[in-house]
Design an enzyme around this catalytic site. Sequence first.
Site, PDB file in Angstrom:
ATOM      1  CG  ASN A   1      -0.583  -9.144  -0.142  1.00  0.00           C
ATOM      2  OD1 ASN A   1      -1.301  -8.667  -1.018  1.00  0.00           O
ATOM      3  ND2 ASN A   1      -0.772  -8.866   1.155  1.00  0.00           N
TER       4      ASN A   1
ATOM      5  CE1 TYR B   1       1.206   0.484  -4.118  1.00  0.00           C
ATOM      6  CE2 TYR B   1       0.470   0.860  -6.355  1.00  0.00           C
ATOM      7  CZ  TYR B   1       0.409   0.134  -5.186  1.00  0.00           C
ATOM      8  OH  TYR B   1      -0.435  -0.950  -5.096  1.00  0.00           O
TER       9      TYR B   1
HETATM   10  P1  NAD Z   1      -3.659  -3.439   3.168  1.00  0.00           P
HETATM   11  O1  NAD Z   1      -3.072  -2.150   3.621  1.00  0.00           O
HETATM   12  O2  NAD Z   1      -5.101  -3.708   3.410  1.00  0.00           O
HETATM   13  O3  NAD Z   1      -2.793  -4.662   3.740  1.00  0.00           O
HETATM   14  C1  NAD Z   1      -1.398  -4.668   3.650  1.00  0.00           C
HETATM   15  C2  NAD Z   1      -0.826  -5.433   4.818  1.00  0.00           C
HETATM   16  O4  NAD Z   1       0.613  -5.448   4.698  1.00  0.00           O
HETATM   17  C3  NAD Z   1      -1.148  -4.797   6.174  1.00  0.00           C
HETATM   18  O5  NAD Z   1      -1.729  -5.762   7.043  1.00  0.00           O
HETATM   19  C4  NAD Z   1       0.207  -4.315   6.683  1.00  0.00           C
HETATM   20  O6  NAD Z   1       0.332  -4.350   8.106  1.00  0.00           O
HETATM   21  C5  NAD Z   1       1.154  -5.291   5.997  1.00  0.00           C
HETATM   22  N1  NAD Z   1       2.523  -4.788   5.903  1.00  0.00           N
HETATM   23  C6  NAD Z   1       2.917  -3.538   5.554  1.00  0.00           C
HETATM   24  N2  NAD Z   1       4.253  -3.441   5.579  1.00  0.00           N
HETATM   25  C7  NAD Z   1       4.722  -4.658   5.947  1.00  0.00           C
HETATM   26  C8  NAD Z   1       6.022  -5.183   6.148  1.00  0.00           C
HETATM   27  N3  NAD Z   1       7.109  -4.423   5.981  1.00  0.00           N
HETATM   28  N4  NAD Z   1       6.148  -6.480   6.539  1.00  0.00           N
HETATM   29  C9  NAD Z   1       5.044  -7.250   6.728  1.00  0.00           C
HETATM   30  N5  NAD Z   1       3.790  -6.802   6.540  1.00  0.00           N
HETATM   31  C10 NAD Z   1       3.627  -5.520   6.158  1.00  0.00           C
HETATM   32  O7  NAD Z   1      -3.334  -3.497   1.591  1.00  0.00           O
HETATM   33  P2  NAD Z   1      -4.044  -4.314   0.403  1.00  0.00           P
HETATM   34  O8  NAD Z   1      -4.949  -3.389  -0.314  1.00  0.00           O
HETATM   35  O9  NAD Z   1      -4.554  -5.615   0.908  1.00  0.00           O
HETATM   36  O10 NAD Z   1      -2.795  -4.516  -0.579  1.00  0.00           O
HETATM   37  C11 NAD Z   1      -2.030  -5.705  -0.573  1.00  0.00           C
HETATM   38  C12 NAD Z   1      -1.079  -5.656  -1.759  1.00  0.00           C
HETATM   39  O11 NAD Z   1      -1.805  -5.496  -2.978  1.00  0.00           O
HETATM   40  C13 NAD Z   1      -0.078  -4.488  -1.722  1.00  0.00           C
HETATM   41  O12 NAD Z   1       1.156  -4.915  -2.223  1.00  0.00           O
HETATM   42  C14 NAD Z   1      -0.716  -3.470  -2.648  1.00  0.00           C
HETATM   43  O13 NAD Z   1       0.222  -2.564  -3.166  1.00  0.00           O
HETATM   44  C15 NAD Z   1      -1.301  -4.386  -3.700  1.00  0.00           C
HETATM   45  N6  NAD Z   1      -2.373  -3.795  -4.488  1.00  0.00           N
HETATM   46  C16 NAD Z   1      -3.476  -3.281  -3.886  1.00  0.00           C
HETATM   47  C17 NAD Z   1      -4.470  -2.724  -4.656  1.00  0.00           C
HETATM   48  C18 NAD Z   1      -5.712  -2.134  -4.032  1.00  0.00           C
HETATM   49  O14 NAD Z   1      -6.445  -1.435  -4.753  1.00  0.00           O
HETATM   50  N7  NAD Z   1      -6.009  -2.384  -2.764  1.00  0.00           N
HETATM   51  C19 NAD Z   1      -4.342  -2.695  -6.045  1.00  0.00           C
HETATM   52  C20 NAD Z   1      -3.207  -3.246  -6.645  1.00  0.00           C
HETATM   53  C21 NAD Z   1      -2.218  -3.799  -5.845  1.00  0.00           C
END
Ligand code: NAD
Length: 258
Positions: A91, A160
């Site tokens: 994730n 992305y």
């Molecule tokens: P977020 O930014 O709230 O949380 C992401 C977490 O990943 C953070 O706590 C960050 O510290 C951690 N992180 C970043 N790089 C890292 C690394 N190299 N190693 C370990 N941890 C790391 O993001 P979110 O919105 O919860 O998104 C989570 C996932 O869902 C992502 O892959 C994102 O692309 C995907 N996503 C999000 C959305 C959205 O609208 N929020 C939509 C589709 C997909």
Amino acid sequence: MDFGLKGKAALVTGAARGIGKAEALALAGEGCAIAINDIDAAEAEKTVAELREAGVQAVTAIGDVSEPEGAERVVAAAAAALGGLAILVNNAGAGGRHLGARAEDMAIDDFDIILRTHLRSTFLCSKYAVPVMRAAGFGRIVNTSSMNVTGGGRPGVTNYSAAKAGVLGFTRTLAKEVGAGGITVNAIAPGYVETDLIAGFSPEKRAVVTGQNPLGRFCQPEEVGALIAFLCSTQAAFINGALICMDGGKRDFHWGDA
Ligand code: NAD
């Protein structure tokens, strides 16, 4: 319904906050022992404390999963602390200042960082988790793609979109490699989920998302958590190499000037 997950060990990357945290809570709700990975140790500790207060066996596995050393150490630490590893949810993700520029203006570092954080981390954690799962004859890997792949991203996110398309291709091929070992590999494609990742959206951008979605709102992290719990369940054993969309029925937004 009993998802058959009681006592199974799960590692969720990037789980200190947002979607990953909700996924960890959902898996914990099904009886899993949880390893919370993140690069933000302080926030990960808080999530673990929350889980322990609820009576869940939970540990942190701090490290940068986009780097080989970090991913290997995180997977090994989770498996050692929890006595195995049945579930891996890839994730971890980043966006923010690395997004926004069109390809012709994009800094090469911004392209590389997004590919590493989303795609290379998925490969690395899977690479180190599969042998542990194969030895146990059971595994669930769920990777995080995006509706940017199914609908096309908004201008400014070619990095992305490329990373998330890579996650989907990786998922479909890995599913063929490991299925015979009792391991399923799937991907999810959430729409806009209300987390820190999109906290910087202007009111105009938020209005595009809610106004054009048939359900008129953002997805909530808990909804993604519930999907993950099902995909990791014993009932989902025949779902393999799939992309599950969770976007409220809207994949391609018209941004206008937003
Ligand atoms: P977020 O930014 O709230 O949380 C992401 C977490 O990943 C953070 O706590 C960050 O510290 C951690 N992180 C970043 N790089 C890292 C690394 N190299 N190693 C370990 N941890 C790391 O993001 P979110 O919105 O919860 O998104 C989570 C996932 O869902 C992502 O892959 C994102 O692309 C995907 N996503 C999000 C959305 C959205 O609208 N929020 C939509 C589709 C997909």
